[in-house]
Scaffold this motif. Structure first.
Motif, PDB file in Angstrom:
ATOM      1  N   UNK A 222       0.852  -1.193   0.000  1.00  0.00           N
ATOM      2  CA  UNK A 222       0.000   0.000   0.000  1.00  0.00           C
ATOM      3  C   UNK A 222       0.885   1.240   0.000  1.00  0.00           C
ATOM      4  N   UNK A 223       0.785   2.011  -1.066  1.00  0.00           N
ATOM      5  CA  UNK A 223       1.649   3.183  -1.217  1.00  0.00           C
ATOM      6  C   UNK A 223       0.804   4.400  -1.554  1.00  0.00           C
ATOM      7  N   UNK A 224       1.303   5.579  -1.192  1.00  0.00           N
ATOM      8  CA  UNK A 224       0.553   6.810  -1.410  1.00  0.00           C
ATOM      9  C   UNK A 224       1.489   7.892  -1.935  1.00  0.00           C
ATOM     10  N   UNK A 225       0.983   8.687  -2.870  1.00  0.00           N
ATOM     11  CA  UNK A 225       1.700   9.855  -3.375  1.00  0.00           C
ATOM     12  C   UNK A 225       1.202  11.080  -2.633  1.00  0.00           C
ATOM     13  N   UNK A 226       2.117  11.853  -2.063  1.00  0.00           N
ATOM     14  CA  UNK A 226       1.762  13.032  -1.280  1.00  0.00           C
ATOM     15  C   UNK A 226       2.543  14.242  -1.776  1.00  0.00           C
ATOM     16  N   UNK A 227       1.921  15.403  -1.677  1.00  0.00           N
ATOM     17  CA  UNK A 227       2.593  16.640  -2.063  1.00  0.00           C
ATOM     18  C   UNK A 227       1.573  17.745  -2.241  1.00  0.00           C
ATOM     19  N   UNK A 228       2.066  18.936  -2.424  1.00  0.00           N
ATOM     20  CA  UNK A 228       1.154  20.057  -2.649  1.00  0.00           C
ATOM     21  C   UNK A 228       0.592  19.993  -4.068  1.00  0.00           C
ATOM     22  N   UNK A 229      -0.436  20.771  -4.388  1.00  0.00           N
ATOM     23  CA  UNK A 229      -0.977  20.771  -5.746  1.00  0.00           C
ATOM     24  C   UNK A 229       0.080  21.131  -6.783  1.00  0.00           C
ATOM     25  N   UNK A 230      -0.008  20.461  -7.930  1.00  0.00           N
ATOM     26  CA  UNK A 230       0.873  20.707  -9.075  1.00  0.00           C
ATOM     27  C   UNK A 230       2.337  20.349  -8.821  1.00  0.00           C
ATOM     28  N   UNK A 231       2.594  19.511  -7.838  1.00  0.00           N
ATOM     29  CA  UNK A 231       3.967  19.037  -7.623  1.00  0.00           C
ATOM     30  C   UNK A 231       4.341  17.970  -8.648  1.00  0.00           C
ATOM     31  N   UNK A 232       3.321  17.334  -9.243  1.00  0.00           N
ATOM     32  CA  UNK A 232       3.588  16.306 -10.255  1.00  0.00           C
ATOM     33  C   UNK A 232       3.217  14.909  -9.811  1.00  0.00           C
ATOM     34  N   UNK A 233       2.353  14.810  -8.804  1.00  0.00           N
ATOM     35  CA  UNK A 233       1.964  13.479  -8.294  1.00  0.00           C
ATOM     36  C   UNK A 233       1.237  12.669  -9.359  1.00  0.00           C
ATOM     37  N   UNK A 234       0.263  13.288 -10.000  1.00  0.00           N
ATOM     38  CA  UNK A 234      -0.511  12.568 -11.013  1.00  0.00           C
ATOM     39  C   UNK A 234       0.353  12.219 -12.228  1.00  0.00           C
ATOM     40  N   UNK A 235       1.262  13.113 -12.583  1.00  0.00           N
ATOM     41  CA  UNK A 235       2.187  12.814 -13.688  1.00  0.00           C
ATOM     42  C   UNK A 235       3.070  11.623 -13.339  1.00  0.00           C
ATOM     43  N   UNK A 236       3.492  11.551 -12.070  1.00  0.00           N
ATOM     44  CA  UNK A 236       4.322  10.431 -11.643  1.00  0.00           C
ATOM     45  C   UNK A 236       3.527   9.131 -11.659  1.00  0.00           C
ATOM     46  N   UNK A 275      -3.310  11.269  -4.565  1.00  0.00           N
ATOM     47  CA  UNK A 275      -4.147  11.998  -3.615  1.00  0.00           C
ATOM     48  C   UNK A 275      -4.293  13.457  -4.026  1.00  0.00           C
ATOM     49  N   UNK A 276      -5.287  14.072  -3.422  1.00  0.00           N
ATOM     50  CA  UNK A 276      -5.457  15.522  -3.610  1.00  0.00           C
ATOM     51  C   UNK A 276      -4.264  16.253  -3.015  1.00  0.00           C
ATOM     52  N   UNK A 277      -3.903  17.374  -3.634  1.00  0.00           N
ATOM     53  CA  UNK A 277      -2.776  18.152  -3.133  1.00  0.00           C
ATOM     54  C   UNK A 277      -3.015  18.654  -1.717  1.00  0.00           C
ATOM     55  N   UNK A 278      -1.965  18.576  -0.892  1.00  0.00           N
ATOM     56  CA  UNK A 278      -2.056  19.026   0.495  1.00  0.00           C
ATOM     57  C   UNK A 278      -1.934  20.545   0.536  1.00  0.00           C
ATOM     58  N   UNK A 279      -3.015  21.209   0.942  1.00  0.00           N
ATOM     59  CA  UNK A 279      -3.016  22.667   1.104  1.00  0.00           C
ATOM     60  C   UNK A 279      -4.278  23.063   1.867  1.00  0.00           C
ATOM     61  N   UNK A 280      -4.382  24.331   2.190  1.00  0.00           N
ATOM     62  CA  UNK A 280      -5.615  24.839   2.785  1.00  0.00           C
ATOM     63  C   UNK A 280      -6.686  24.826   1.708  1.00  0.00           C
ATOM     64  N   UNK A 281      -7.737  24.057   1.949  1.00  0.00           N
ATOM     65  CA  UNK A 281      -8.746  23.834   0.910  1.00  0.00           C
ATOM     66  C   UNK A 281      -9.541  25.098   0.610  1.00  0.00           C
ATOM     67  N   UNK A 316       3.115  24.374   2.354  1.00  0.00           N
ATOM     68  CA  UNK A 316       2.317  23.218   1.921  1.00  0.00           C
ATOM     69  C   UNK A 316       3.207  21.998   1.693  1.00  0.00           C
ATOM     70  N   UNK A 317       4.402  22.221   1.122  1.00  0.00           N
ATOM     71  CA  UNK A 317       5.365  21.123   0.971  1.00  0.00           C
ATOM     72  C   UNK A 317       5.736  20.548   2.330  1.00  0.00           C
ATOM     73  N   UNK A 318       6.014  21.443   3.288  1.00  0.00           N
ATOM     74  CA  UNK A 318       6.453  20.987   4.613  1.00  0.00           C
ATOM     75  C   UNK A 318       5.344  20.214   5.321  1.00  0.00           C
ATOM     76  N   UNK A 319       4.109  20.636   5.137  1.00  0.00           N
ATOM     77  CA  UNK A 319       2.988  19.910   5.736  1.00  0.00           C
ATOM     78  C   UNK A 319       2.875  18.514   5.115  1.00  0.00           C
TER      79      UNK A 319
END
Length: 453
Positions: A222-236, A275-281, A316-319
């Motif tokens: 079970x693995x998860x991609x995490x990061x702020x929006x537009x970091x490239x998670x979906x591209x990865x 996952x959805x980008x980590x930020x204040x929604x 957002x990256x640090x969170x």
């Protein structure tokens, strides 16, 4: 088990070859009412285990296929009974018509797993081999298939039987000394008991230790991609999956929900969640997506933190980093290595940091190597890796019983009490191979199988 069972043993989609399988005493006579050999002789008189050409008929007697039949006489068959297989063209409609004709001729519909269950009950397979059949069918990687094939060949039974036999010899020796004191039988020694128990404990513990790898082998990591929006998670995710699994745009917050995809990286199968980008929604829907991202991270065995290395780190990256570092394993990806870099590996609190480009595919193999090092390792896949939770539970109970026996022996408790625990261990090991398993457990095991297997 005297009745004749029949089922389509291949899939329900059109394919080149479709197989109808029959088993049970008299199955050749049942097949003769539906299938006629070109040579004119009854199938019941056909040579053993030889493919012969003929025609398959429906209930109305119409020819619906030209097919091959093979008759395997007991006990030299998969089930240990007389069996017939009709190898037809793979039209689902034609196979269904042929099966219906067989039912009219005296066969009944096989239940899920009934062919393999008959093989087990007829002594053709032990329970570890029977369970390996479904694992082989469900295998998603070559290593998983190799391990299942090893278990189908009896690898797990060969690990367990020497332990079971050593405990049997120990208990029978003790009872012989106890029950026949006047016979010239060598006395029972505490050292013999201690050595046998220690050897059994070591071997069982080795088997138990393989289960973590076996779980990854069978079910994936079970693995998860995490990061702020537009970091490239979906591209990865798309790059690792090898196709456009999720939508990628330059609009921040495109991914609003979690998206899971099985991804094979070298020898490792990942259940990878974007996952959805980590930020204040910015709205309620995005807030739900961020919450799901955090929940996915808590459930993951591997977190892949993705940052846009062409831009400076943000709060957002640090969170996202803090969330990723809570996983048992975490790796940082400096994405967009094809652009000028603003983030250095030393700035990230991860033991493993990999610079790559999800867009161009540069250095993706480095991420694969790191994940293989963590989750594939040097474990062989010859059937000795424990992948089945039921088997693990029984072996764990056997190990616990052996440990109780060892502790009792150290405390000076009499051998008869010590051997009670040894007999408990034998009972648990018997459940693994099927020596002592209850009928309700075997029924539950074979219910997992598809019809026709």
């Amino acid at each position: 088990m005297s009745d004749v069972i029949a089922a389509v043993a291949t899939g329900k989609v059109p394919c080149a070859i479709g197989i109808i399988r029959l088993s049970g005493a008299g199955c050749a006579a049942v097949a003769d009412r539906v299938f006629r050999l070109d040579r004119g002789t009854p199938l019941a008189e056909a040579p053993n285990r030889k493919l012969l050409l003929g025609t398959l008929h429906d209930r109305q007697g119409r020819v619906i296929d030209q097919a091959l039949a093979v008759y395997c006489r007991a006990p030299h068959s998969y089930t240990g009974e007389d069996t017939v297989e009709l190898q037809c063209h793979g039209s689902p409609a034609m196979l269904a018509a042929g099966l219906e004709a067989l039912f009219a001729a005296g066969a009944r519909q096989a239940k899920p797993g009934e062919f393999t269950k008959r093989a087990f009950l007829n002594g053709q397979l032990d329970l570890t081999q029977a369970e390996a059949v479904i694992d082989l069918i469900d295998a998603e990687t070559a290593d998983a298939a190799a391990n299942a094939a090893g278990q189908l060949g009896g690898a797990l039974r060969r690990e367990i039987e020497p332990i079971y036999d050593s405990l049997t010899n120990l208990c029978s020796h003790f009872h012989a000394v106890l029950d026949y004191p006047d016979e010239d039988i060598e006395d029972f020694g505490a050292e013999e008991l201690a050595n046998t128990l220690r050897n059994a404990a070591v071997r069982l513990n080795t088997m138990l230790a393989s289960f973590a790898h076996g779980t990854h082998l069978k079910h994936g990591v079970k693995a998860v991609l995490l990061g702020r929006p537009n970091a490239g998670k979906s591209s990865l995710l798309n790059a690792l999956a090898g196709y456009e699994r999720v939508i990628v745009t330059d609009i921040a917050g495109t991914t609003r929900d979690t998206v899971e995809e099985p991804v094979r990286l070298g020898k490792v199968l990942l259940r990878l969640t974007d996952t959805a980008g980590i930020r204040e929604a910015g709205d309620r829907i995005e807030a739900l997506g961020v919450a799901r991202s955090e929940q996915s991270a808590k459930e993951a065995e591997l977190a892949i933190f993705v940052c846009d290395a062409s831009e400076p780190l943000t709060d957002e990256d640090r969170r996202a980093m803090q969330i990723a570092l809570q996983a048992p394993r975490a790796v940082a990806v400096l994405n967009k290595s094809d652009r000028p870099q603003c983030v250095r590996a030393e700035e990230l609190p991860f033991g493993s940091v990999i610079s790559l480009s999800a867009q161009t595919g540069e250095n993706l193999d480095a991420l694969t190597r790191q994940i293989e090092e963590w989750f594939a390792g040097d474990n062989c896949c010859d059937g000795s890796v424990l992948t089945n939770a039921r088997q693990f539970g029984a072996i764990q109970r056997a190990y616990d019983a052996i440990c109780r026996a060892e502790n009792a022996l150290l405390r000076g408790i009499t051998p008869d009490a010590v051997l009670t625990d040894a007999e408990d261990a034998m009972q648990a090991l018997g459940e693994v191979t099927g020596r002592t398993v209850r009928e309700d457990i075997t029924n539950r095991i074979f219910e997992r199988f598809c019809v026709g297997k």
